[in-house]
Scaffold this motif. Structure first.
Motif, short mmCIF file in Angstrom:
data_model
loop_
_atom_site.label_atom_id
_atom_site.label_comp_id
_atom_site.label_asym_id
_atom_site.label_seq_id
_atom_site.Cartn_x
_atom_site.Cartn_y
_atom_site.Cartn_z
N THR A 70 34.50 40.04 33.21
CA THR A 70 35.22 41.07 33.95
C THR A 70 36.13 40.43 34.98
O THR A 70 35.69 39.59 35.77
N PHE A 71 37.40 40.83 34.97
CA PHE A 71 38.34 40.40 36.00
C PHE A 71 39.05 41.64 36.49
O PHE A 71 39.86 42.24 35.79
N SER A 72 38.72 42.05 37.71
CA SER A 72 39.25 43.28 38.29
C SER A 72 39.98 42.95 39.57
O SER A 72 39.36 42.58 40.58
N VAL A 73 41.31 43.06 39.53
CA VAL A 73 42.15 42.83 40.71
C VAL A 73 42.92 44.11 40.94
O VAL A 73 43.85 44.44 40.20
N THR A 74 42.53 44.89 41.95
CA THR A 74 43.07 46.23 42.12
C THR A 74 43.61 46.46 43.53
O THR A 74 43.13 45.88 44.49
N LYS A 96 36.21 40.70 28.63
CA LYS A 96 35.85 41.97 28.03
C LYS A 96 36.46 43.14 28.80
O LYS A 96 36.70 44.21 28.21
N HIS A 97 36.67 42.95 30.10
CA HIS A 97 37.17 44.04 30.94
C HIS A 97 38.26 43.50 31.87
O HIS A 97 38.03 42.58 32.65
N LEU A 98 39.44 44.11 31.77
CA LEU A 98 40.58 43.75 32.63
C LEU A 98 41.06 45.01 33.36
O LEU A 98 41.41 46.00 32.73
N ASP A 99 41.07 44.94 34.69
CA ASP A 99 41.49 46.08 35.50
C ASP A 99 42.49 45.59 36.55
O ASP A 99 42.16 44.77 37.40
N MET A 100 43.73 46.09 36.45
CA MET A 100 44.77 45.77 37.44
C MET A 100 45.33 47.05 38.05
O MET A 100 46.48 47.11 38.47
N SER A 101 44.52 48.08 38.14
CA SER A 101 44.96 49.37 38.67
C SER A 101 45.45 49.22 40.11
O SER A 101 44.84 48.53 40.93
N GLY A 102 46.56 49.90 40.39
CA GLY A 102 47.09 49.88 41.75
C GLY A 102 47.87 48.64 42.12
O GLY A 102 48.30 48.51 43.26
N VAL A 103 48.06 47.72 41.18
CA VAL A 103 48.90 46.54 41.42
C VAL A 103 50.31 46.88 40.97
O VAL A 103 50.54 47.15 39.79
N LEU A 104 51.27 46.88 41.88
CA LEU A 104 52.63 47.30 41.55
C LEU A 104 53.31 46.24 40.68
O LEU A 104 53.52 45.11 41.12
N LEU A 105 53.66 46.63 39.45
CA LEU A 105 54.25 45.70 38.48
C LEU A 105 55.68 46.10 38.11
O LEU A 105 56.28 45.46 37.24
N SER A 106 56.25 47.09 38.76
CA SER A 106 57.51 47.68 38.32
C SER A 106 58.69 46.71 38.35
O SER A 106 59.67 46.91 37.63
N GLU A 128 42.56 48.65 32.03
CA GLU A 128 42.96 49.67 33.00
C GLU A 128 44.19 49.20 33.77
O GLU A 128 44.16 48.18 34.46
N LEU A 129 45.28 49.97 33.61
CA LEU A 129 46.55 49.69 34.27
C LEU A 129 47.05 50.94 34.96
O LEU A 129 48.24 51.24 34.94
N GLU A 130 46.15 51.66 35.61
CA GLU A 130 46.54 52.90 36.28
C GLU A 130 47.34 52.61 37.55
O GLU A 130 47.01 51.73 38.34
#
Length: 248
Positions: A70-74, A96-106, A128-130
């Motif tokens: 799991t690598f979650s950087v939010t 297995k789990h990647l979460d970058m929610s809330g990281v501005l990538l625009s 998760e890329l919310e």
């Protein structure tokens, strides 16, 4: 702590940013990150709202000594170079789990993220890329990687800026992922008028998107608008329309 499996860092001090660039703070951060090299059993790393990541991602990744699950950087700020370091890090190649929610990538080229996704294609289970502000052109860069996850069970693209044609392409790429149990897609930008949800358009476009998946498999998907600024709820389309309390 050498046997630690899970590490969760959460920003709780509102004054942290005021001290983020002092010499004592930088020394503390570097020392803390260096200690990660002694945690040889680490499998799950969660970092939410951590302000020092953008200056220290390369250093942090270099000190990880084990393949992470799991690598979650939010909810933090990253630089373009940080995405490159993520794509090249050996310890992330079995995620297995990647979460970058809330990281501005625009404002970023997402090719490094595509490289990372292609590396973890055989192992990734949740993505998760919310709320990353991803635009159509950026999503198009990721699409070739998004159909290659045989174990993927969950995706979350809420609160990104996709129009109908590119969102339809996204669903075509995920339609063959038979293990999918939860799919969260944003309502297309055509559903908004002057930043506000158009009920008529929402009820027009979302069923069309759902039919894209129904042509191949039974969808487990939800389309939803951005969070309403007044009631903090979303308008949701699953098998039927559910409006936020402000629009009911």
């Amino acid at each position: 702590m050498r046997n630690l499996h899970t590490l969760s860092l959460v920003w709780t001090n509102k004054n942290t940013f005021e001290h983020a660039y002092t010499s004592d703070y930088k020394w503390f951060v570097r020392t803390f990150i260096s200690e990660l090299s002694g945690i040889s059993s680490l499998q799950h790393l969660y970092m939410d709202g951590i302000c020092f990541l953008s200056d220290n991602m390369k250093h942090l990744l270099r000190n990880l000594k084990n393949h992470l699950e799991t690598f979650s950087v939010t909810h933090c700020k990253l630089f373009r170079s940080d995405l490159y370091h993520l794509s090249q890090c050996w310890c992330l190649c079995q995620l297995k789990h990647l979460d970058m929610s809330g990281v501005l990538l625009s404002n970023f080229c997402l090719m490094p993220l595509r490289v990372l996704l292609q590396k973890v294609a055989d192992s990734l289970e949740t993505l998760e890329l919310e709320g990353c502000g991803i635009k159509d052109s950026q999503l198009s860069v990721l699409l070739p990687a998004l159909s290659q996850f045989p174990k993927l069970t969950k995706v979350n693209f809420y609160s990104n800026d996709f129009y109908m044609n590119v969102l339809s392409d996204l669903l075509h790429h995920t339609a063959n992922l038979s293990n999918m149990a939860m799919e969260q897609y944003p309502a297309p930008q055509e559903c908004y008028e002057l930043g506000l949800v158009s009920i008529e358009r929402f009820e027009q476009f979302c069923p069309v998107l759902m039919d894209t998946l129904k042509a191949i498999r039974q969808p487990k998907s939800i389309s939803a608008t951005d969070v309403c600024s007044r009631c903090s709820k979303r308008c949701v389309y699953e098998q039927e329309t559910r409006l936020c309390s402000c629009l009911q």
